[in-house]
Enzyme design. Structure first.
Site, mmCIF file in Angstrom:
data_model
loop_
_atom_site.group_PDB
_atom_site.id
_atom_site.type_symbol
_atom_site.label_atom_id
_atom_site.label_comp_id
_atom_site.label_asym_id
_atom_site.label_seq_id
_atom_site.Cartn_x
_atom_site.Cartn_y
_atom_site.Cartn_z
ATOM 1 N N SER A 207 -30.739 -5.774 -8.004
ATOM 2 C CA SER A 207 -29.495 -5.397 -8.658
ATOM 3 C C SER A 207 -28.617 -6.634 -8.885
ATOM 4 C CB SER A 207 -28.779 -4.322 -7.827
ATOM 5 O OG SER A 207 -27.729 -3.738 -8.543
ATOM 6 N N HIS A 349 -32.598 3.520 -8.401
ATOM 7 C CA HIS A 349 -32.188 2.120 -8.280
ATOM 8 C C HIS A 349 -32.194 1.714 -6.813
ATOM 9 C CE1 HIS A 349 -29.884 -1.433 -9.625
ATOM 10 N NE2 HIS A 349 -29.110 -1.257 -8.567
#
Length: 371
Positions: A207, A349
């Site tokens: 990320s 995610h």
């Protein structure tokens, strides 16, 4: 999978010269692209390796049931604005008779991931799996370098190394660049550790940490292998035509991550003189792995994959095979070429053990072959 997005030509130098060889790339175009990213996106860092820096290392010989040696490293440094430190945790396989290859995670999930006693084991950083496969496992908390909130760039390394008199330049470095800087300081230490093969160190990030890992790998060619996991907007994903998070979204929510100039490209992606395939190209000819998650629409897996395919042009200059001209894969069907790899994992995610296993598979086969 090449689509119709109109991207900047990374092989066309600012002079108008067409880049056709690795020599031209190294002599001209690579530095041009780095400086364009500094000027328009990540910012110009105000410090390299500090003149005053030292390493305080504490060693515990028997960890993980005797399978690993633990080193806790305090990287201390000073600058005009004061002193700072970055804590790095490093586990080494006890059975490694030669200097070990290593994976360095730029951790953006807090200190709970870095439990030195391994009482709380997080899949986000599965050090035991790395040890079992013969790799050293290193991790640092990026917020030691710069806390992840906006206070006008007074905290962290910005406050230590920036000139604080007058208005801050619009092209000055932001938080992502500070985190990349921290990765290079960890590499400074790893070069001094006789138990580490400094020619085989991978930098990994997820990320926002993945954005930092890519920028660290672009700036610092000492990293032999660069891994981006779900890095999305201003990470691996192409900005032009991207779904999910946009430049405006990221600048509005995280105004401290990038430089001031980047905000002028809100809703104007097509005016950027760079796009993220050019960032990935800066890793060439070193191995590069990009990973996505199937439900991570905010990061946009297809734009991450497309970026990797377009970066192949730089690898070809070096005579290296890279993924190109192929369709988007199914989940859990990783793709690998000589120098680039990709997978999309089913799910959200996150950084999972599945991802780490694929990174190590790629390293085994392509990047870090054993002596």
């Amino acid at each position: 999978m090449m689509d119709e997005r109109k991207l900047p030509d990374m092989l066309l130098a600012l002079s108008g010269e067409r880049i056709k060889t690795a020599g031209q790339w190294r002599q001209t175009r690579r530095q041009e692209i780095l400086d364009l990213f500094r000027e328009h996106v990540y910012g110009w860092e105000s410090a390299g390796r500090p003149e005053i820096m030292e390493f305080d290392t504490k060693v515990t010989p028997a960890m993980m049931g005797g399978s690993a040696v633990r080193k806790q490293v305090d990287i201390r440094f000073e600058g005009p604005g004061g002193a700072g430190s970055i804590r790095m945790l490093l586990f080494l396989p006890s059975t490694c008779s030669k200097p070990c290859p290593a994976f360095l995670l730029l951790n953006n999930r807090g200190s709970q991931v870095m439990d030195p006693e391994r009482d709380a084991i997080a899949p986000f950083w599965p050090a035991e799996r790395m040890i079992a496969r013969g790799y050293a496992a290193a991790v640092l908390d990026v917020e030691d370098a710069d806390p992840d909130f906006h206070d006008g760039f007074r905290n962290g390394v910005h406050g230590i190394f920036d000139r604080l008199d007058g208005e801050r330049p619009a092209n000055a470095w932001g938080t992502i660049a500070a985190w990349a800087w921290a990765g290079s300081r960890a590499m400074d230490y790893l070069e001094t550790d006789p138990d580490i093969d400094a020619s085989r160190v991978a930098v990994v990030g997820h990320s926002r940490g993945g954005k930092a890992a890519l920028w660290a790998g672009a700036l610092d060619e000492r990293f032999a292998f660069v891994v981006s996991n779900d890095s999305g907007c201003t990470g691996a994903a192409i900005a032009r035509g991207k779904q999910g998070e946009t430049i405006r979204n990221i600048n509005d929510q995280f105004p401290h991550w990038f430089n001031g100039n980047y905000k002028t490209y809100n809703d104007r992606e097509e005016h950027l003189p760079v796009d993220q395939h050019m960032l990935l190209a800066l890793i060439a000819p070193r191995p590069l792995y990009v990973a996505s998650a199937s439900k991570d629409e905010w990061a946009d897996p297809r734009s991450e994959f497309l970026s990797l395919l377009h970066a192949a042009d730089a690898y070809r200059l070096f005579g290296c095979e890279a993924l190109a001209g192929i369709g988007f894969p199914n989940p859990e069907e990783p793709l690998a070429s000589e120098r680039t790899g990709y997978h999309v994992r089913t799910g959200e995610h996150d950084l999972k053990e599945y991802d780490w296993d694929r990174f190590m598979d790629f390293a085994d086969r392509h990047a870090f072959k054993r002596h």
